[in-house]
Write a protein that holds these residues in place. Structure first.
Motif, PDB file in Angstrom:
ATOM      1  N   GLN A   1       5.468  -1.135  -2.811  1.00 36.49           N
ATOM      2  CA  GLN A   1       4.061  -1.062  -3.205  1.00 36.49           C
ATOM      3  C   GLN A   1       3.916  -0.967  -4.721  1.00 36.49           C
ATOM      4  O   GLN A   1       3.053  -1.616  -5.320  1.00 36.49           O
ATOM      5  CB  GLN A   1       3.403   0.156  -2.550  1.00 36.49           C
ATOM      6  CG  GLN A   1       1.918   0.285  -2.873  1.00 36.49           C
ATOM      7  CD  GLN A   1       1.320   1.533  -2.244  1.00 36.49           C
ATOM      8  OE1 GLN A   1       2.010   2.510  -1.998  1.00 36.49           O
ATOM      9  NE2 GLN A   1       0.035   1.492  -1.983  1.00 36.49           N
ATOM     10  N   GLY A   2       4.755  -0.158  -5.347  1.00 36.40           N
ATOM     11  CA  GLY A   2       4.632   0.050  -6.782  1.00 36.40           C
ATOM     12  C   GLY A   2       5.435  -0.915  -7.623  1.00 36.40           C
ATOM     13  O   GLY A   2       5.293  -0.939  -8.851  1.00 36.40           O
ATOM     14  N   GLY A   3       6.299  -1.710  -6.985  1.00 35.16           N
ATOM     15  CA  GLY A   3       7.149  -2.618  -7.738  1.00 35.16           C
ATOM     16  C   GLY A   3       8.275  -1.900  -8.461  1.00 35.16           C
ATOM     17  O   GLY A   3       8.773  -2.380  -9.480  1.00 35.16           O
ATOM     18  N   PHE A   4       8.693  -0.717  -7.933  1.00 32.41           N
ATOM     19  CA  PHE A   4       9.759   0.051  -8.562  1.00 32.41           C
ATOM     20  C   PHE A   4      11.106  -0.334  -7.958  1.00 32.41           C
ATOM     21  O   PHE A   4      11.201  -0.596  -6.766  1.00 32.41           O
ATOM     22  CB  PHE A   4       9.554   1.551  -8.358  1.00 32.41           C
ATOM     23  CG  PHE A   4       8.169   2.037  -8.686  1.00 32.41           C
ATOM     24  CD1 PHE A   4       7.598   1.749  -9.911  1.00 32.41           C
ATOM     25  CD2 PHE A   4       7.441   2.792  -7.773  1.00 32.41           C
ATOM     26  CE1 PHE A   4       6.324   2.196 -10.214  1.00 32.41           C
ATOM     27  CE2 PHE A   4       6.172   3.242  -8.062  1.00 32.41           C
ATOM     28  CZ  PHE A   4       5.604   2.934  -9.297  1.00 32.41           C
ATOM     29  N   HIS A   5      12.148  -0.304  -8.775  1.00 34.84           N
ATOM     30  CA  HIS A   5      13.502  -0.533  -8.279  1.00 34.84           C
ATOM     31  C   HIS A   5      14.303   0.765  -8.233  1.00 34.84           C
ATOM     32  O   HIS A   5      15.382   0.811  -7.669  1.00 34.84           O
ATOM     33  CB  HIS A   5      14.221  -1.563  -9.151  1.00 34.84           C
ATOM     34  CG  HIS A   5      13.617  -2.928  -9.076  1.00 34.84           C
ATOM     35  ND1 HIS A   5      14.064  -3.902  -8.214  1.00 34.84           N
ATOM     36  CD2 HIS A   5      12.563  -3.481  -9.734  1.00 34.84           C
ATOM     37  CE1 HIS A   5      13.325  -5.005  -8.355  1.00 34.84           C
ATOM     38  NE2 HIS A   5      12.415  -4.760  -9.273  1.00 34.84           N
TER      39      HIS A   5
ATOM     40  N   GLY B   1       2.057  -5.880   4.128  1.00 37.26           N
ATOM     41  CA  GLY B   1       0.753  -5.836   3.480  1.00 37.26           C
ATOM     42  C   GLY B   1       0.864  -5.747   1.972  1.00 37.26           C
ATOM     43  O   GLY B   1       0.123  -6.417   1.235  1.00 37.26           O
ATOM     44  N   ALA B   2       1.806  -4.924   1.474  1.00 40.39           N
ATOM     45  CA  ALA B   2       1.998  -4.802   0.025  1.00 40.39           C
ATOM     46  C   ALA B   2       2.462  -6.123  -0.574  1.00 40.39           C
ATOM     47  O   ALA B   2       2.050  -6.503  -1.682  1.00 40.39           O
ATOM     48  CB  ALA B   2       3.011  -3.698  -0.269  1.00 40.39           C
ATOM     49  N   THR B   3       3.326  -6.836   0.146  1.00 43.18           N
ATOM     50  CA  THR B   3       3.800  -8.139  -0.346  1.00 43.18           C
ATOM     51  C   THR B   3       2.664  -9.145  -0.385  1.00 43.18           C
ATOM     52  O   THR B   3       2.554  -9.953  -1.323  1.00 43.18           O
ATOM     53  CB  THR B   3       4.943  -8.649   0.542  1.00 43.18           C
ATOM     54  OG1 THR B   3       5.967  -7.657   0.639  1.00 43.18           O
ATOM     55  CG2 THR B   3       5.545  -9.928  -0.019  1.00 43.18           C
ATOM     56  N   MET B   4       1.796  -9.125   0.623  1.00 40.93           N
ATOM     57  CA  MET B   4       0.641 -10.028   0.621  1.00 40.93           C
ATOM     58  C   MET B   4      -0.318  -9.701  -0.523  1.00 40.93           C
ATOM     59  O   MET B   4      -0.967 -10.597  -1.085  1.00 40.93           O
ATOM     60  CB  MET B   4      -0.068  -9.970   1.964  1.00 40.93           C
ATOM     61  CG  MET B   4       0.724 -10.613   3.084  1.00 40.93           C
ATOM     62  SD  MET B   4      -0.228 -10.715   4.624  1.00 40.93           S
ATOM     63  CE  MET B   4       0.970 -11.523   5.703  1.00 40.93           C
ATOM     64  N   ASP B   5      -0.409  -8.409  -0.865  1.00 41.64           N
ATOM     65  CA  ASP B   5      -1.225  -8.032  -2.025  1.00 41.64           C
ATOM     66  C   ASP B   5      -0.686  -8.687  -3.288  1.00 41.64           C
ATOM     67  O   ASP B   5      -1.447  -9.206  -4.117  1.00 41.64           O
ATOM     68  CB  ASP B   5      -1.211  -6.512  -2.206  1.00 41.64           C
ATOM     69  CG  ASP B   5      -2.064  -5.782  -1.191  1.00 41.64           C
ATOM     70  OD1 ASP B   5      -2.764  -6.458  -0.415  1.00 41.64           O
ATOM     71  OD2 ASP B   5      -2.023  -4.540  -1.178  1.00 41.64           O
ATOM     72  N   VAL B   6       0.644  -8.632  -3.461  1.00 37.81           N
ATOM     73  CA  VAL B   6       1.269  -9.240  -4.646  1.00 37.81           C
ATOM     74  C   VAL B   6       0.989 -10.740  -4.674  1.00 37.81           C
ATOM     75  O   VAL B   6       0.651 -11.307  -5.728  1.00 37.81           O
ATOM     76  CB  VAL B   6       2.787  -8.973  -4.641  1.00 37.81           C
ATOM     77  CG1 VAL B   6       3.478  -9.727  -5.773  1.00 37.81           C
ATOM     78  CG2 VAL B   6       3.069  -7.483  -4.756  1.00 37.81           C
ATOM     79  N   LEU B   7       1.115 -11.381  -3.510  1.00 37.87           N
ATOM     80  CA  LEU B   7       0.833 -12.816  -3.421  1.00 37.87           C
ATOM     81  C   LEU B   7      -0.616 -13.110  -3.784  1.00 37.87           C
ATOM     82  O   LEU B   7      -0.906 -14.046  -4.550  1.00 37.87           O
ATOM     83  CB  LEU B   7       1.140 -13.299  -2.000  1.00 37.87           C
ATOM     84  CG  LEU B   7       0.745 -14.742  -1.653  1.00 37.87           C
ATOM     85  CD1 LEU B   7       1.469 -15.730  -2.560  1.00 37.87           C
ATOM     86  CD2 LEU B   7       1.037 -15.038  -0.182  1.00 37.87           C
ATOM     87  N   THR B   8      -1.528 -12.314  -3.260  1.00 37.21           N
ATOM     88  CA  THR B   8      -2.953 -12.525  -3.550  1.00 37.21           C
ATOM     89  C   THR B   8      -3.241 -12.368  -5.038  1.00 37.21           C
ATOM     90  O   THR B   8      -3.962 -13.182  -5.639  1.00 37.21           O
ATOM     91  CB  THR B   8      -3.809 -11.535  -2.736  1.00 37.21           C
ATOM     92  OG1 THR B   8      -3.581 -11.742  -1.336  1.00 37.21           O
ATOM     93  CG2 THR B   8      -5.289 -11.708  -3.035  1.00 37.21           C
ATOM     94  N   ARG B   9      -2.692 -11.317  -5.639  1.00 35.45           N
ATOM     95  CA  ARG B   9      -2.938 -11.088  -7.069  1.00 35.45           C
ATOM     96  C   ARG B   9      -2.373 -12.225  -7.929  1.00 35.45           C
ATOM     97  O   ARG B   9      -2.979 -12.625  -8.927  1.00 35.45           O
ATOM     98  CB  ARG B   9      -2.356  -9.732  -7.483  1.00 35.45           C
ATOM     99  CG  ARG B   9      -3.167  -8.542  -6.987  1.00 35.45           C
ATOM    100  CD  ARG B   9      -2.757  -7.260  -7.681  1.00 35.45           C
ATOM    101  NE  ARG B   9      -1.466  -6.774  -7.220  1.00 35.45           N
ATOM    102  CZ  ARG B   9      -1.300  -5.901  -6.229  1.00 35.45           C
ATOM    103  NH1 ARG B   9      -2.367  -5.430  -5.575  1.00 35.45           N
ATOM    104  NH2 ARG B   9      -0.107  -5.492  -5.887  1.00 35.45           N
ATOM    105  N   ARG B  10      -1.201 -12.745  -7.537  1.00 37.37           N
ATOM    106  CA  ARG B  10      -0.628 -13.850  -8.317  1.00 37.37           C
ATOM    107  C   ARG B  10      -1.464 -15.117  -8.170  1.00 37.37           C
ATOM    108  O   ARG B  10      -1.692 -15.852  -9.142  1.00 37.37           O
ATOM    109  CB  ARG B  10       0.815 -14.118  -7.876  1.00 37.37           C
ATOM    110  CG  ARG B  10       1.536 -15.137  -8.738  1.00 37.37           C
ATOM    111  CD  ARG B  10       1.698 -14.635 -10.160  1.00 37.37           C
ATOM    112  NE  ARG B  10       2.161 -15.675 -11.075  1.00 37.37           N
ATOM    113  CZ  ARG B  10       1.616 -15.926 -12.251  1.00 37.37           C
ATOM    114  NH1 ARG B  10       0.557 -15.221 -12.664  1.00 37.37           N
ATOM    115  NH2 ARG B  10       2.097 -16.869 -13.029  1.00 37.37           N
TER     116      ARG B  10
END
Length: 603
Positions: A232-236, A309-318
């Protein structure tokens, strides 16, 4: 008599059954307590679960969940060898126990011998399957158990050169930086991007490139929850803190689930780096394979839904960013909204699009502003479709004028929908009430929250929401316990989505709205509704377990479809399930039916 219904007792004569019942003693185990420990002393008793459930855990991995009528401890009792698995109470659990002598009498009968033989056969099958499995995953462990050693720490005035050398010597990919703003973190990626790529000198203080305050995770949190937090946060990396707030270590994505091209981290990174729409879509199309890996890794099914869902959020924002590159900068502040299952972050692989778009202004501004946002909405919607997420057949998308409006237009439209006493309007309200803002700077969420929180005062709307929660009945019947599809492509199958998952989400939504709660996720809604007294704890726990089981079965079915290269669906053949899962599914449907009966009094 309880024992009469379950093996091996169902094969005993009346005298043997009576003796077993007289010898049985009750054992109560609180949630989380260990009843039998792997590698410990031989089991002192044979255990029969009367109520509740237990996890079967081997080497830190949950292999199975046992419930009412299941028997455990008998193999260790018979062989007097150390148990090969830990049995841990999943919830408050009641068992009947038989001591060594009484259990031996039962297991010495023909029925007992057959039971032992069947248990051995299952054990051999499990061992054979295990020999072909990937290494044991860690998602069922706590984050604290994954820590490999103390975290490398440095003060903010340490040079990046010194920090890099210290990380290399310690073979660490991250270090804690104690800054004035709290716990900070610097990673090997920071050294590459913020130092080398920007041409900074090695003498640069590490505090200038550290992320602070860093997102942290408690050491007793499950690794699966940390995984979702990372995605969700894009943290590694996540610093791990104790109950006292002290850093006890650092975990990375590799510690939690491993790393590969199909990991959710890799897919997120590929989407964010995509230079054009084609590259963005290509990266997103790897998501089904990522879900397969997550299911194989044993990640909780509900958490997988959150990760999808978090991955789809990233896709939508891009896609939104690419749309703005094509259309030009937005003329006013805006907000992209997710509705339905994506709004709840409860996404599977068999899903469609539900979204909307709001922009700053009044209804008088819409004629001037809407053409721009209509083009943006079409760009994003088509991109999602090309990535494998089909358009909503009910047109619940930002491409529809009704779901793409000014702030004033949204307020007027919601008032119109909630005021209409018709089914279609109620269906729209239910989907929109599951909203979540995905992107944009427009402060639309407080406005929608206020409408959701005030909806309980509308008795007519609440009756319609209750009626919607009754629309889909669980397929629990008398013939073999289930009502299956009688004909068509899915004849003989159960519809897990409409027969189980949808009713629970509708029930949770009703109780959340009735309690004035603006939480969006189903399990959060149930928990908060229980906390405020809207539903009792037994109902919450039952619906929680039912939802979790249904999601697990649903995702396993969809993963099977991905492997077979067929379109994912929500249909399972009950005869293909194990007896334990069939039993759990029957109980899940009963719990849903009981909850629906309570709501039927309000319609």
């Amino acid at each position: 008599m309880f024992l009469r219904k379950h093996a091996p007792f169902d094969g005993l004569d009346e005298s043997g059954l009576r003796s077993a019942a007289e010898a049985a003693r009750e054992l109560r185990a609180v949630a989380g307590s260990v009843i039998i420990r792997q590698g410990g002393e031989p089991s002192p008793s044979l255990f029969v679960i009367v109520d509740g459930s237990v996890d079967v855990v081997a080497d830190g991995r949950v292999l199975d969940v046992m419930g009412e009528g299941d028997v455990f401890g008998h193999m260790s009792l018979v062989t007097q060898e150390e148990p090969v698995a830990t049995i841990r109470a999943r919830e408050e659990t009641v068992c009947l126990t038989l001591d060594h002598e009484s259990a031996s009498q039962v297991l010495g009968t023909r029925a007992g011998a057959s039971f032992i033989t069947e248990s051995l056969r299952r054990r051999f099958d499990e061992l054979a399957a295990a020999s072909h499995e990937q290494p044991i995953r860690t998602v069922d462990s706590t984050v604290g158990s994954l820590i490999r050693g103390p975290a490398l720490e440095c003060d903010p005035f340490t040079s990046v050169g010194q920090a890099a050398r210290a990380m290399a010597e310690a073979r660490a990919s991250a270090a804690i930086v104690n800054t004035a703003g709290g716990i900070g973190i610097v990673t090997d990626v920071d050294l590459r991007i913020k130092v080398l790529a920007e041409g900074r000198d090695a003498s640069t203080p590490v505090g200038e490139i550290a992320s602070s305050p860093a997102s942290t995770v408690d050491e007793d949190v499950l690794a699966a929850e940390a995984l979702f937090q990372m995605v969700q946060g894009g943290f590694h990396h996540l610093p791990v803190v104790s109950a006292a707030g002290e850093v006890v270590g650092i975990v990375s994505e590799t510690d939690v689930i491993g790393f590969g091209n199909d990991s959710p981290f890799a897919i997120r990174s590929a989407i964010e780096r995509a230079d054009d729409r084609a590259a963005c879509i290509e990266a997103a199309r790897r998501l089904p394979d990522s879900v397969v890996a997550l299911v194989d890794a044993g990640v909780d099914a509900v958490h997988i839904g959150h990760i999808v869902g978090a991955t789809m959020d990233v896709l939508t924002r891009r896609l939104l960013a690419l749309a703005f590159d094509e259309q030009g900068p937005p003329p006013v502040a805006w907000a992209w909204l997710a509705f339905g299952s994506l709004g709840r972050r409860e996404q599977a692989l068999h899903t469609d699009q539900d979204h909307g778009l709001a922009y700053q202004g009044t209804t008088a501004d819409e004629e001037r502003l809407d053409p721009y946002f209509a083009a943006v909405a079409e760009f994003v919607t088509q991109g999602l479709q090309d990535a494998g997420i089909p358009r909503c057949t009910g047109n619940m998308m930002a491409t529809s004028g009704g779901l793409r409006r000014s702030v004033e237009g949204w307020e007027n439209q919601l008032a119109a929908w909630t005021g209409k006493h018709e089914r279609h309007a109620s269906e729209i309200v239910a989907v929109v009430f599951d909203f979540r803002q995905v992107a944009g700077t427009l402060e639309i969420a407080p406005i929608l929250d206020r409408i959701v929180r005030g909806a309980a005062a509308d008795a007519g709307l609440m009756r319609r929401l209750a009626a919607q929660a009754l629309e889909h009945e669980p397929p629990a019947g008398h013939l073999r316990g289930f009502v299956v599809k009688g004909s068509g492509e899915h004849a003989g199958s159960l519809d897990l989505k409409h027969g189980g998952i949808v009713p629970i989400t509708d029930i949770a939504r009703f109780h959340a709205v009735a309690a004035g709660i603006s939480a969006h996720r189903t399990l959060d809604r149930l928990r908060i509704a229980s906390d405020v007294g809207q539903i009792d704890e037994a109902t919450r726990a039952g619906l929680h377990d039912a939802f979790t089981l249904l999601w697990q079965l649903r995702l396993e079915r969809q993963v099977h479809c991905v492997r077979e290269r067929t379109p994912p669906d929500d249909f399972v053949d009950p005869n293909a399930l194990t007896p334990v899962r069939r039993k759990g599914l029957r109980e899940a449907f009963r719990v849903i039916a009981r909850s629906q009966r309570g709501l039927s009094l309000l319609v």
